[in-house]
Design a protein around this motif. Structure first.
Motif, PDB file in Angstrom:
ATOM      1  N   SER A  11      -8.755   4.523   2.206  1.00 56.23           N
ATOM      2  CA  SER A  11      -8.537   3.476   1.227  1.00 56.23           C
ATOM      3  C   SER A  11      -8.946   3.909  -0.156  1.00 56.23           C
ATOM      4  O   SER A  11      -9.938   4.603  -0.337  1.00 56.23           O
ATOM      5  CB  SER A  11      -9.335   2.230   1.621  1.00 56.23           C
ATOM      6  OG  SER A  11      -9.211   1.243   0.624  1.00 56.23           O
ATOM      7  N   THR A  13     -10.074   1.856  -2.053  1.00 57.07           N
ATOM      8  CA  THR A  13     -11.186   0.956  -2.330  1.00 57.07           C
ATOM      9  C   THR A  13     -12.330   1.178  -1.337  1.00 57.07           C
ATOM     10  O   THR A  13     -13.061   0.262  -0.994  1.00 57.07           O
ATOM     11  CB  THR A  13     -10.711  -0.500  -2.254  1.00 57.07           C
ATOM     12  OG1 THR A  13     -10.132  -0.717  -0.969  1.00 57.07           O
ATOM     13  CG2 THR A  13      -9.688  -0.802  -3.327  1.00 57.07           C
ATOM     14  N   ARG A  20     -10.370  -9.032   3.192  1.00 59.15           N
ATOM     15  CA  ARG A  20      -8.942  -8.767   3.127  1.00 59.15           C
ATOM     16  C   ARG A  20      -8.200  -9.851   3.885  1.00 59.15           C
ATOM     17  O   ARG A  20      -8.618 -10.285   4.965  1.00 59.15           O
ATOM     18  CB  ARG A  20      -8.592  -7.392   3.704  1.00 59.15           C
ATOM     19  CG  ARG A  20      -8.767  -6.256   2.708  1.00 59.15           C
ATOM     20  CD  ARG A  20      -8.092  -4.980   3.191  1.00 59.15           C
ATOM     21  NE  ARG A  20      -8.005  -4.015   2.113  1.00 59.15           N
ATOM     22  CZ  ARG A  20      -8.875  -3.010   1.920  1.00 59.15           C
ATOM     23  NH1 ARG A  20      -9.872  -2.850   2.755  1.00 59.15           N
ATOM     24  NH2 ARG A  20      -8.726  -2.183   0.907  1.00 59.15           N
ATOM     25  N   TYR A  74       0.864  -5.854   4.292  1.00 47.56           N
ATOM     26  CA  TYR A  74       0.471  -6.211   2.929  1.00 47.56           C
ATOM     27  C   TYR A  74      -0.792  -7.057   2.983  1.00 47.56           C
ATOM     28  O   TYR A  74      -0.919  -7.950   3.830  1.00 47.56           O
ATOM     29  CB  TYR A  74       1.604  -6.972   2.223  1.00 47.56           C
ATOM     30  CG  TYR A  74       2.813  -6.093   2.054  1.00 47.56           C
ATOM     31  CD1 TYR A  74       2.959  -5.280   0.932  1.00 47.56           C
ATOM     32  CD2 TYR A  74       3.774  -6.004   3.066  1.00 47.56           C
ATOM     33  CE1 TYR A  74       4.042  -4.424   0.815  1.00 47.56           C
ATOM     34  CE2 TYR A  74       4.860  -5.153   2.955  1.00 47.56           C
ATOM     35  CZ  TYR A  74       4.981  -4.365   1.822  1.00 47.56           C
ATOM     36  OH  TYR A  74       6.046  -3.504   1.717  1.00 47.56           O
ATOM     37  N   GLU A  98      -6.287  -8.598  -5.255  1.00 47.13           N
ATOM     38  CA  GLU A  98      -5.538  -7.389  -5.585  1.00 47.13           C
ATOM     39  C   GLU A  98      -4.531  -7.144  -4.465  1.00 47.13           C
ATOM     40  O   GLU A  98      -4.915  -7.043  -3.297  1.00 47.13           O
ATOM     41  CB  GLU A  98      -6.509  -6.220  -5.700  1.00 47.13           C
ATOM     42  CG  GLU A  98      -5.899  -4.900  -6.097  1.00 47.13           C
ATOM     43  CD  GLU A  98      -6.973  -3.832  -6.255  1.00 47.13           C
ATOM     44  OE1 GLU A  98      -6.929  -2.850  -5.493  1.00 47.13           O
ATOM     45  OE2 GLU A  98      -7.863  -3.989  -7.113  1.00 47.13           O
ATOM     46  N   GLU A 100      -2.185  -5.167  -2.045  1.00 47.29           N
ATOM     47  CA  GLU A 100      -2.161  -3.808  -1.503  1.00 47.29           C
ATOM     48  C   GLU A 100      -1.018  -3.655  -0.498  1.00 47.29           C
ATOM     49  O   GLU A 100      -0.694  -4.582   0.236  1.00 47.29           O
ATOM     50  CB  GLU A 100      -3.457  -3.502  -0.756  1.00 47.29           C
ATOM     51  CG  GLU A 100      -4.724  -3.642  -1.558  1.00 47.29           C
ATOM     52  CD  GLU A 100      -5.950  -3.523  -0.669  1.00 47.29           C
ATOM     53  OE1 GLU A 100      -6.900  -2.831  -1.075  1.00 47.29           O
ATOM     54  OE2 GLU A 100      -5.951  -4.104   0.427  1.00 47.29           O
ATOM     55  N   ARG A 101      -0.459  -2.468  -0.467  1.00 52.96           N
ATOM     56  CA  ARG A 101       0.426  -2.062   0.625  1.00 52.96           C
ATOM     57  C   ARG A 101      -0.415  -1.276   1.629  1.00 52.96           C
ATOM     58  O   ARG A 101      -1.158  -0.361   1.257  1.00 52.96           O
ATOM     59  CB  ARG A 101       1.566  -1.192   0.118  1.00 52.96           C
ATOM     60  CG  ARG A 101       2.550  -0.779   1.217  1.00 52.96           C
ATOM     61  CD  ARG A 101       3.449   0.381   0.805  1.00 52.96           C
ATOM     62  NE  ARG A 101       4.254   0.047  -0.355  1.00 52.96           N
ATOM     63  CZ  ARG A 101       4.238   0.745  -1.490  1.00 52.96           C
ATOM     64  NH1 ARG A 101       3.424   1.799  -1.620  1.00 52.96           N
ATOM     65  NH2 ARG A 101       5.017   0.403  -2.494  1.00 52.96           N
ATOM     66  N   PHE A 112      -4.721   1.942   2.216  1.00 51.87           N
ATOM     67  CA  PHE A 112      -4.594   0.727   1.419  1.00 51.87           C
ATOM     68  C   PHE A 112      -4.312   1.143  -0.020  1.00 51.87           C
ATOM     69  O   PHE A 112      -5.169   1.698  -0.699  1.00 51.87           O
ATOM     70  CB  PHE A 112      -5.880  -0.103   1.494  1.00 51.87           C
ATOM     71  CG  PHE A 112      -6.209  -0.603   2.876  1.00 51.87           C
ATOM     72  CD1 PHE A 112      -6.833   0.213   3.808  1.00 51.87           C
ATOM     73  CD2 PHE A 112      -5.891  -1.896   3.251  1.00 51.87           C
ATOM     74  CE1 PHE A 112      -7.135  -0.250   5.077  1.00 51.87           C
ATOM     75  CE2 PHE A 112      -6.194  -2.370   4.519  1.00 51.87           C
ATOM     76  CZ  PHE A 112      -6.816  -1.543   5.432  1.00 51.87           C
ATOM     77  N   THR A 113      -3.095   0.871  -0.479  1.00 55.18           N
ATOM     78  CA  THR A 113      -2.667   1.302  -1.810  1.00 55.18           C
ATOM     79  C   THR A 113      -2.482   0.090  -2.717  1.00 55.18           C
ATOM     80  O   THR A 113      -1.639  -0.774  -2.434  1.00 55.18           O
ATOM     81  CB  THR A 113      -1.340   2.071  -1.730  1.00 55.18           C
ATOM     82  OG1 THR A 113      -1.502   3.180  -0.846  1.00 55.18           O
ATOM     83  CG2 THR A 113      -0.904   2.559  -3.107  1.00 55.18           C
ATOM     84  N   PRO A 114      -3.244  -0.011  -3.807  1.00 55.55           N
ATOM     85  CA  PRO A 114      -3.067  -1.144  -4.729  1.00 55.55           C
ATOM     86  C   PRO A 114      -1.672  -1.137  -5.345  1.00 55.55           C
ATOM     87  O   PRO A 114      -1.174  -0.105  -5.779  1.00 55.55           O
ATOM     88  CB  PRO A 114      -4.146  -0.910  -5.790  1.00 55.55           C
ATOM     89  CG  PRO A 114      -5.168  -0.039  -5.126  1.00 55.55           C
ATOM     90  CD  PRO A 114      -4.382   0.844  -4.200  1.00 55.55           C
TER      91      PRO A 114
END
Length: 240
Positions: A11, A13, A20, A74, A98, A100-101, A112-114
């Motif tokens: 992640s 993050t 989440r 997501y 935020e 995330e994908r 986890f990609t913002p």
């Protein structure tokens, strides 16, 4: 959720701490809390709806359409170790989130990609569909059970978490029949009497995508076809 590096999780993050919520649905977007049995602040199964800014909703729906046939999820990440009860009792009415994908590779590692910077979502206690603590020492049901939620003909099923270890899953149904508005809010328990509960951390879903099933809500019959998976976790859910 406490975001620590785990064998199945990568992640951007990783050094942050918060909750989440997985985004589920299209016409009506619901949020499903990512629970953890052995982390007290996250040991809850929760389904609710947030008031999402138009830009966040549009980004989510556009990205979902582009990854429809992939194992992509997501989530909304919101920082801080605050109790979920704050939403349930109405003392918290907004939170910074935020988008995330969440992508999964062949080995099951999650990234986890913002997708968007932090923005505010609203929350109302009357939009909470389901909220209950997780009990690691609870027994297992004989058959697969799920929580039904959604609106109209957009019906989702979240695996009802009983004892640990277990698996966490949300699917969107295709051609749901027999579901009533009162089955979706609050979330009713659907039993699938033809599918045995694995009594553990199943390595894959007991419900096969594209297969039709008959379920029971009390004495009443409902039917559905298992559709797209909106969340899956059988690893960090159970990590002490």
């Amino acid at each position: 959720m406490s975001i620590h590096p785990l064998p199945d999780t990568v992640s951007a993050t990783a050094d942050r701490h918060g909750h989440r919520f997985l985004l589920i649905g299209r016409r009506n977007v619901f949020s499903y809390h990512l629970g953890l049995y052995h982390v007290p602040i996250h040991a809850f199964q929760m389904i609710t709806r947030f008031g999402l800014p138009d830009g966040l909703r549009e980004t989510y729906l556009t990205d979902l359409a582009a990854h429809e046939d992939q194992q992509v999820y997501y989530s909304l990440f919101t920082e801080g170790h605050w109790p979920l009860q704050d939403i349930v009792d109405g003392s918290r009415t907004s939170l910074p989130v935020e988008l995330e994908r969440v992508t999964v590779d062949a080995q099951g590692n999650r990234t986890f990609t913002p997708l968007l910077p932090v923005t505010d979502a609203t929350c109302r206690k009357e939009d909470v569909v389901h909220y209950r603590p997780l009990e690691a020492d609870a027994g297992y049901p004989d058959y697969v059970t799920a929580l039904s939620f959604g609106q109209g003909d957009e019906v989702h099923l979240a695996h009802r978490l009983a004892g640990a270890p277990n698996w966490d899953e949300v699917i969107t149904t295709v051609d749901p029949r027999g579901f009533q508005p009162g089955d979706l809010a609050p979330a009713a328990t659907v039993t699938v009497p033809t599918v045995k509960d694995p009594h553990g951390a199943a390595p894959k879903s007991p419900l096969t995508t594209g297969t039709g099933y008959e379920g029971k809500i009390g004495d009443r019959t409902v039917t559905f076809t298992a559709g797209r998976q909106g969340w899956w976790n059988h690893t960090s859910l159970n990590t002490a």
